[in-house]
Scaffold this active site. Structure first.
Site, PDB file in Angstrom:
ATOM      1  N   ASP A   2       0.866  -1.172   0.000  1.00 54.29           N
ATOM      2  CA  ASP A   2       0.000   0.000   0.000  1.00 54.29           C
ATOM      3  C   ASP A   2       0.908   1.230   0.000  1.00 54.29           C
ATOM      4  O   ASP A   2       2.111   1.127   0.275  1.00 54.29           O
ATOM      5  CB  ASP A   2      -0.892  -0.029   1.241  1.00 54.29           C
ATOM      6  N   ASP A  21      -0.250   5.162   0.912  1.00 46.90           N
ATOM      7  CA  ASP A  21      -0.527   6.141   1.966  1.00 46.90           C
ATOM      8  C   ASP A  21      -0.699   5.450   3.317  1.00 46.90           C
ATOM      9  O   ASP A  21      -1.521   4.547   3.466  1.00 46.90           O
ATOM     10  CB  ASP A  21      -1.789   6.932   1.626  1.00 46.90           C
ATOM     11  N   ASP A  78      -1.987  -0.828   5.852  1.00 44.83           N
ATOM     12  CA  ASP A  78      -2.208  -0.151   7.130  1.00 44.83           C
ATOM     13  C   ASP A  78      -3.678  -0.014   7.495  1.00 44.83           C
ATOM     14  O   ASP A  78      -3.997   0.252   8.650  1.00 44.83           O
ATOM     15  CB  ASP A  78      -1.590   1.255   7.093  1.00 44.83           C
TER      16      ASP A  78
END
Length: 231
Positions: free
Chosen positions: A9, A11, A168
């Site tokens: 991922d 961001d 996240d």
């Protein structure tokens, strides 16, 4: 299955931009004199613009123009990203350099549009580490749908089961798990409930710990390969 590729991922995982996003929604709300809907920002972390816009329409109270709010927040986010350095997460460059040195194919799977994704990676000198880049404006179904991660595996020429994802957010974790990937979860701003966290393969606190997880997994497979060759 032996790890054959890693899908990151962006961001909140490689770049520390989730606080910038939260700040953008706050500044836009203040400028338009709108309330920031409770829980809204947490619910959209990891989602693309299409799904964020849909969610904003769902939670907007009477008197709020969700399209005006969305446009102002996006404009603010773009301005902040291009007037301030894009901060890296600690350990980001180190884990990418290490994996590239091992010859392991890497991809990014992000809900961000391609223009912003390439800016975030390119401004930090990270873009060339990746063989594949799947962006939120290039898929029909964004996270938590598995399509982005399935597309990343396809770009790398690997089966999803042979890829490990590093995420996240709850939306990203759901998407990668649904695609058949093992997931290393590094929680950032979004709250992750127990039943969602249970989907991850490993939960760690930072990228250096994720690197240690990968090192142990790769070492186990190397030992198994050497033992098999010795028979």
């Amino acid at each position: 299955m032996k790890p054959q590729a890693i899908v990151f991922d962006l961001d909140g995982t490689l770049v520390d931009t989730e606080p910038v996003g939260y700040r953008s929604w706050q500044l836009a709300a203040r400028e338009l004199n709108y309330p920031l809907p409770e829980g809204f920002v947490d619910s959209i972390i990891g989602q693309n613009a299409k799904l964020i816009r849909q969610r904003l329409h769902e939670v907007s109270p009477e008197g709020m123009d969700p399209e005006a709010y969305f446009d102002k927040a996006r404009e603010t986010y773009h301005r902040l990203l291009h007037t301030e350095p894009v901060p890296l997460k600690p350990g980001a460059e180190g884990i990418l350099r290490w994996l590239a040195g091992l010859g392991i194919p890497l991809a990014v799977c992000t809900s961000t549009n391609r223009y912003e994704a390439e800016h975030k990676l390119g401004s930090n000198g990270l873009l060339d580490y990746f063989e594949g880049l799947v962006c939120g404006d290039e898929v029909e179904h964004g996270k938590p749908h598995p399509e982005p991660f399935l597309k990343a595996a396809e770009l790398l020429g690997m089966p999803p089961e042979g890829c490990i994802a590093i995420e996240d957010s709850p939306n990203g974790l759901r998407a990668a798990h649904a695609a058949g990937m093992r997931v290393i979860l590094i929680p950032d701003l979004a709250h992750i409930v127990e039943e969602v966290e249970a989907l991850c393969w490993q939960r760690v606190d930072h990228l250096d710990a994720a690197r240690a997880c990968l090192w142990r997994e790769l070492e186990q497979w190397q030992d198994a390969d050497e033992a098999s060759s010795a028979r």
